[in-house]
Design a protein around this motif. Structure first.
Motif, PDB file in Angstrom:
ATOM      1  N   TYR A 174       9.509  -6.702   3.972  1.00 14.67           N
ATOM      2  CA  TYR A 174       8.203  -6.738   4.607  1.00 14.67           C
ATOM      3  C   TYR A 174       7.706  -5.413   5.162  1.00 14.67           C
ATOM      4  CZ  TYR A 174       8.976 -11.766   4.378  1.00 14.67           C
ATOM      5  OH  TYR A 174       9.216 -13.036   3.942  1.00 14.67           O
ATOM      6  N   ALA A 175       8.581  -4.530   5.622  1.00 17.14           N
ATOM      7  CA  ALA A 175       8.134  -3.307   6.276  1.00 17.14           C
ATOM      8  C   ALA A 175       8.023  -2.175   5.255  1.00 17.14           C
ATOM      9  CB  ALA A 175       9.095  -2.922   7.397  1.00 17.14           C
ATOM     10  N   SER A 176       6.801  -1.740   4.986  1.00 20.35           N
ATOM     11  CA  SER A 176       6.562  -0.647   4.052  1.00 20.35           C
ATOM     12  C   SER A 176       6.584   0.674   4.812  1.00 20.35           C
ATOM     13  CB  SER A 176       5.200  -0.841   3.375  1.00 20.35           C
ATOM     14  OG  SER A 176       4.163  -0.751   4.344  1.00 20.35           O
ATOM     15  N   PRO A 177       6.607   1.805   4.115  1.00 20.61           N
ATOM     16  CA  PRO A 177       6.592   3.100   4.810  1.00 20.61           C
ATOM     17  C   PRO A 177       5.420   3.254   5.770  1.00 20.61           C
ATOM     18  CG  PRO A 177       7.198   3.414   2.516  1.00 20.61           C
ATOM     19  CD  PRO A 177       6.818   1.963   2.658  1.00 20.61           C
ATOM     20  N   ILE A 178       4.254   2.759   5.391  1.00 19.04           N
ATOM     21  CA  ILE A 178       3.106   2.933   6.289  1.00 19.04           C
ATOM     22  C   ILE A 178       3.254   2.068   7.547  1.00 19.04           C
ATOM     23  CG2 ILE A 178       1.592   1.129   5.319  1.00 19.04           C
ATOM     24  CD1 ILE A 178      -0.695   3.248   5.602  1.00 19.04           C
ATOM     25  N   ASP A 179       3.946   0.917   7.420  1.00 23.52           N
ATOM     26  CA  ASP A 179       4.217   0.087   8.603  1.00 23.52           C
ATOM     27  C   ASP A 179       5.080   0.846   9.600  1.00 23.52           C
ATOM     28  OD1 ASP A 179       2.870  -2.346   7.892  1.00 23.52           O
ATOM     29  OD2 ASP A 179       4.459  -2.723   6.445  1.00 23.52           O
ATOM     30  N   TRP A 180       6.148   1.486   9.085  1.00 25.30           N
ATOM     31  CA  TRP A 180       7.049   2.221   9.967  1.00 25.30           C
ATOM     32  C   TRP A 180       6.375   3.457  10.548  1.00 25.30           C
ATOM     33  CZ3 TRP A 180      10.813  -0.015  12.109  1.00 25.30           C
ATOM     34  CH2 TRP A 180      11.553  -0.996  11.457  1.00 25.30           C
ATOM     35  N   ALA A 181       5.552   4.115   9.743  1.00 27.55           N
ATOM     36  CA  ALA A 181       4.843   5.295  10.242  1.00 27.55           C
ATOM     37  C   ALA A 181       3.911   4.920  11.398  1.00 27.55           C
ATOM     38  CB  ALA A 181       4.054   5.945   9.109  1.00 27.55           C
ATOM     39  N   ALA A 182       3.158   3.833  11.225  1.00 25.75           N
ATOM     40  CA  ALA A 182       2.246   3.389  12.282  1.00 25.75           C
ATOM     41  C   ALA A 182       3.013   2.893  13.499  1.00 25.75           C
ATOM     42  CB  ALA A 182       1.328   2.283  11.747  1.00 25.75           C
ATOM     43  N   ALA A 183       4.120   2.207  13.268  1.00 23.31           N
ATOM     44  CA  ALA A 183       4.915   1.663  14.373  1.00 23.31           C
ATOM     45  C   ALA A 183       5.484   2.758  15.257  1.00 23.31           C
ATOM     46  CB  ALA A 183       6.049   0.797  13.832  1.00 23.31           C
ATOM     47  N   ASP A 185       3.859   5.781  15.604  1.00 21.03           N
ATOM     48  CA  ASP A 185       2.729   6.660  15.931  1.00 21.03           C
ATOM     49  C   ASP A 185       2.794   7.986  15.172  1.00 21.03           C
ATOM     50  OD1 ASP A 185       0.352   7.477  17.082  1.00 21.03           O
ATOM     51  OD2 ASP A 185       1.299   8.219  18.925  1.00 21.03           O
ATOM     52  N   HIS A 186       3.231   7.931  13.913  1.00 22.44           N
ATOM     53  CA  HIS A 186       3.225   9.133  13.066  1.00 22.44           C
ATOM     54  C   HIS A 186       1.903   9.158  12.309  1.00 22.44           C
ATOM     55  CE1 HIS A 186       7.255   9.787  14.285  1.00 22.44           C
ATOM     56  NE2 HIS A 186       7.824   8.908  13.479  1.00 22.44           N
ATOM     57  N   TYR A 187       0.861   9.552  13.002  1.00 23.43           N
ATOM     58  CA  TYR A 187      -0.481   9.451  12.434  1.00 23.43           C
ATOM     59  C   TYR A 187      -0.651  10.333  11.197  1.00 23.43           C
ATOM     60  CZ  TYR A 187      -5.520   9.658  11.918  1.00 23.43           C
ATOM     61  OH  TYR A 187      -6.792   9.588  11.408  1.00 23.43           O
ATOM     62  N   ASP A 188      -0.116  11.552  11.237  1.00 21.97           N
ATOM     63  CA  ASP A 188      -0.251  12.446  10.090  1.00 21.97           C
ATOM     64  C   ASP A 188       0.404  11.845   8.849  1.00 21.97           C
ATOM     65  OD1 ASP A 188      -1.612  14.265  11.619  1.00 21.97           O
ATOM     66  OD2 ASP A 188       0.153  15.486  12.084  1.00 21.97           O
ATOM     67  N   VAL A 190       0.784   8.603   8.320  1.00 21.30           N
ATOM     68  CA  VAL A 190      -0.091   7.491   7.914  1.00 21.30           C
ATOM     69  C   VAL A 190      -1.236   8.027   7.059  1.00 21.30           C
ATOM     70  CG1 VAL A 190      -1.748   5.761   8.725  1.00 21.30           C
ATOM     71  CG2 VAL A 190       0.458   6.013   9.873  1.00 21.30           C
ATOM     72  N   ARG A 191      -1.860   9.119   7.492  1.00 20.96           N
ATOM     73  CA  ARG A 191      -2.977   9.705   6.742  1.00 20.96           C
ATOM     74  C   ARG A 191      -2.526  10.162   5.363  1.00 20.96           C
ATOM     75  NH1 ARG A 191      -6.547   8.880   6.053  1.00 20.96           N
ATOM     76  NH2 ARG A 191      -7.874  10.712   5.912  1.00 20.96           N
ATOM     77  N   GLU A 192      -1.332  10.771   5.290  1.00 20.79           N
ATOM     78  CA  GLU A 192      -0.831  11.247   3.996  1.00 20.79           C
ATOM     79  C   GLU A 192      -0.559  10.065   3.059  1.00 20.79           C
ATOM     80  OE1 GLU A 192       0.417  13.856   0.979  1.00 20.79           O
ATOM     81  OE2 GLU A 192      -0.805  14.119   2.792  1.00 20.79           O
ATOM     82  N   LEU A 193       0.013   8.994   3.586  1.00 21.04           N
ATOM     83  CA  LEU A 193       0.285   7.804   2.766  1.00 21.04           C
ATOM     84  C   LEU A 193      -1.014   7.179   2.267  1.00 21.04           C
ATOM     85  CD1 LEU A 193       3.166   6.240   4.897  1.00 21.04           C
ATOM     86  CD2 LEU A 193       3.380   7.169   2.588  1.00 21.04           C
ATOM     87  N   LEU A 232      -2.798   3.002  18.685  1.00 19.55           N
ATOM     88  CA  LEU A 232      -3.189   4.412  18.712  1.00 19.55           C
ATOM     89  C   LEU A 232      -3.555   4.911  17.320  1.00 19.55           C
ATOM     90  CD1 LEU A 232      -0.496   5.830  21.174  1.00 19.55           C
ATOM     91  CD2 LEU A 232      -2.952   5.603  21.611  1.00 19.55           C
ATOM     92  N   VAL A 233      -2.768   4.494  16.337  1.00 22.55           N
ATOM     93  CA  VAL A 233      -3.044   4.895  14.952  1.00 22.55           C
ATOM     94  C   VAL A 233      -4.378   4.310  14.484  1.00 22.55           C
ATOM     95  CG1 VAL A 233      -2.318   4.543  12.554  1.00 22.55           C
ATOM     96  CG2 VAL A 233      -0.650   5.273  14.270  1.00 22.55           C
ATOM     97  N   ALA A 234      -4.610   3.043  14.794  1.00 23.93           N
ATOM     98  CA  ALA A 234      -5.868   2.399  14.402  1.00 23.93           C
ATOM     99  C   ALA A 234      -7.065   3.100  15.044  1.00 23.93           C
ATOM    100  CB  ALA A 234      -5.841   0.927  14.800  1.00 23.93           C
ATOM    101  N   GLN A 235      -6.910   3.452  16.304  1.00 23.82           N
ATOM    102  CA  GLN A 235      -7.996   4.120  17.021  1.00 23.82           C
ATOM    103  C   GLN A 235      -8.283   5.498  16.414  1.00 23.82           C
ATOM    104  OE1 GLN A 235      -7.258   4.273  21.218  1.00 23.82           O
ATOM    105  NE2 GLN A 235      -9.414   4.505  21.741  1.00 23.82           N
ATOM    106  N   LYS A 236      -7.222   6.223  16.063  1.00 17.45           N
ATOM    107  CA  LYS A 236      -7.402   7.543  15.448  1.00 17.45           C
ATOM    108  C   LYS A 236      -8.058   7.423  14.075  1.00 17.45           C
ATOM    109  CE  LYS A 236      -3.401   9.531  17.841  1.00 17.45           C
ATOM    110  NZ  LYS A 236      -1.983   9.973  17.692  1.00 17.45           N
ATOM    111  N   LEU A 237      -7.681   6.412  13.309  1.00 17.14           N
ATOM    112  CA  LEU A 237      -8.305   6.202  12.003  1.00 17.14           C
ATOM    113  C   LEU A 237      -9.799   5.922  12.153  1.00 17.14           C
ATOM    114  CD1 LEU A 237      -5.643   3.988  10.166  1.00 17.14           C
ATOM    115  CD2 LEU A 237      -6.315   6.328   9.561  1.00 17.14           C
ATOM    116  N   LEU A 238     -10.123   5.099  13.144  1.00 16.98           N
ATOM    117  CA  LEU A 238     -11.526   4.768  13.388  1.00 16.98           C
ATOM    118  C   LEU A 238     -12.320   6.016  13.767  1.00 16.98           C
ATOM    119  CD1 LEU A 238     -13.808   2.650  13.821  1.00 16.98           C
ATOM    120  CD2 LEU A 238     -12.992   2.457  16.189  1.00 16.98           C
ATOM    121  N   HIS A 239     -11.784   6.784  14.703  1.00 17.11           N
ATOM    122  CA  HIS A 239     -12.507   7.962  15.191  1.00 17.11           C
ATOM    123  C   HIS A 239     -12.611   9.051  14.131  1.00 17.11           C
ATOM    124  CE1 HIS A 239     -11.461   6.738  19.606  1.00 17.11           C
ATOM    125  NE2 HIS A 239     -12.409   6.004  19.087  1.00 17.11           N
ATOM    126  N   GLU A 240     -11.557   9.207  13.325  1.00 15.78           N
ATOM    127  CA  GLU A 240     -11.616  10.210  12.262  1.00 15.78           C
ATOM    128  C   GLU A 240     -12.676   9.842  11.233  1.00 15.78           C
ATOM    129  OE1 GLU A 240      -8.858  12.153   8.723  1.00 15.78           O
ATOM    130  OE2 GLU A 240      -7.896  11.250  10.473  1.00 15.78           O
TER     131      GLU A 240
END
Length: 375
Positions: A174-183, A185-188, A190-193, A232-240
């Motif tokens: 169930y846990a993909s790389p982007i899940d772990w990155a967001a969990a 707070d590795h925002y950069d 997440v953006r790269e993925l 925090l990741v969701a908020q950064k995605l929204l603002h970016e």
């Protein structure tokens, strides 16, 4: 009993085996005769480590016996298991983690055999190693997750996690790389993925997948910051997205429900307010995210209401109305009573669905006896 005592004291039969390699101790345990088990062990204490051809000790055969037609009564099984795990004739902790030829401890065998949850709970208490793997690499938690979800399996799951059980297969499934990155707070990352595969956002925002991950993450102390980090990741995605394109790209693309759910799950009410200020209709849910999913993310309904005080009262009423009907329909009495709190009779009567039904109508229609009794 007297015959067994006579034979044990008179003849050298205690170590005798049948064609399956079962000793008298294996047979006594399989049939549920705890007094015979005690007599045999007192006569030969080392007998507790005896294995049959399948590699089973007497606790294994006791578990197997629970599945036979002659030993189906749950009350007898519970009494026997309590006596088995608390007997003074031997130290259960010395043998409880012994494995059979398939690598199964009595706990693994019980979960694999779908033994009643009350019996498995007793084994969890005495299972020093709740992460023991069978020959297929399965832990008790892995095996449990193969069973259909039920109230009893949910209780066992929480007990196993509380006892320290882990599940590698769960994370792999169930846990993909982007899940772990967001969990984390590795925002950069997440953006790269997302740059490599924009469909990863669908995984990150899938309510069904989030519910599966929350089953583990919500119960383990090491994951206490997951909800906050994801928010925090969701908020950064929204603002970016706003900064680059000058508009609410995520909300406009249908991700508003996910954003609101993520903010509420983290208790980030400032983010909740921001989202509802941008689009007040998000309060009714969006896509797979219903109003009840969002409201349920608050551990305290009163606190949630307090922190969304800036919302129009009609929105707050609609959120709570949808939530109490969903809880009455699903039979979740604990959360329902928390949400209703000290509501007056008139207030409770005001919670009606589109058909004008009260929550009592809803609970009665779904056969939720305990909710009906409470109301």
């Amino acid at each position: 009993m007297q015959v067994v005592k006579y034979l044990v004291s008179t003849y050298d039969l205690i170590n005798s085996t049948d064609k399956q390699g079962d000793t008298p101790l294996h047979i006594a345990a399989c049939r549920g005769h705890i007094s015979i088990v005690d007599v045999l062990i007192k006569a030969s204490p080392s007998f507790v480590h005896s294995k049959n051809h399948a590699g089973e000790t007497f606790p294994h055969t006791a578990i197997t016996g629970f599945q036979t037609p002659t030993f189906r009564r749950l009350d007898r099984q519970v009494v026997f298991m309590k006596q088995l795990t608390t007997s003074k004739s031997y130290n259960i902790e010395e043998i409880i983690n012994t494995t059979d030829n398939e690598g199964r401890t009595p706990l693994l065998l019980a979960i694999h055999g779908n033994i009643d949850s009350d019996l498995v709970e007793l084994l969890i208490v005495f299972s020093i190693n709740v992460n023991k793997r069978d020959n297929q690499g399965m832990t008790p938690l892995d095996l449990l997750k193969q069973r259909p979800v039920s109230p009893s399996s949910e209780i066992l799951r929480r007990q196993l996690i509380s006892a320290g059980s882990r599940s590698e297969s769960w994370d792999q499934q169930y846990a993909s790389p982007i899940d772990w990155a967001a969990a984390n707070d590795h925002y950069d990352l997440v953006r790269e993925l997302l740059r490599l595969n924009s469909n990863s956002l669908i995984k990150l925002s899938s309510l069904r997948r989030i519910h599966r991950l929350e089953v583990v993450w919500d119960d383990e102390e090491q994951f206490d910051d997951v909800a906050k980090n994801r928010s925090l990741v969701a908020q950064k995605l929204l603002h970016e997205g706003d900064h680059k394109r000058g508009k609410n790209t995520l909300i406009g693309s249908g991700y508003g429900g996910w954003l609101l759910y993520t903010a509420a799950s983290a208790g980030d009410f400032a983010f909740v307010q921001e989202l509802l200020h941008r689009d007040a209709l998000l309060v009714f849910g969006e896509g797979e995210y219903g109003v009840t999913d969002i409201l349920s993310m608050s551990s305290d309904g009163g606190q949630f209401e307090e922190n969304i005080g800036g919302l129009p009262s009609v929105y707050k009423q609609e959120m709570k109305n949808g939530a109490v009907h969903a809880l009455a329909r699903g039979g979740n009495l604990d959360i329902l009573t928390d949400l209703l709190g000290d509501c007056s009779n008139d207030k409770v009567l005001s919670y009606r669905d589109i058909q004008g039904s009260t929550i009592l109508h809803t609970a009665a229609g779904r056969g939720q006896v305990e909710v009906v009794k409470y109301l």
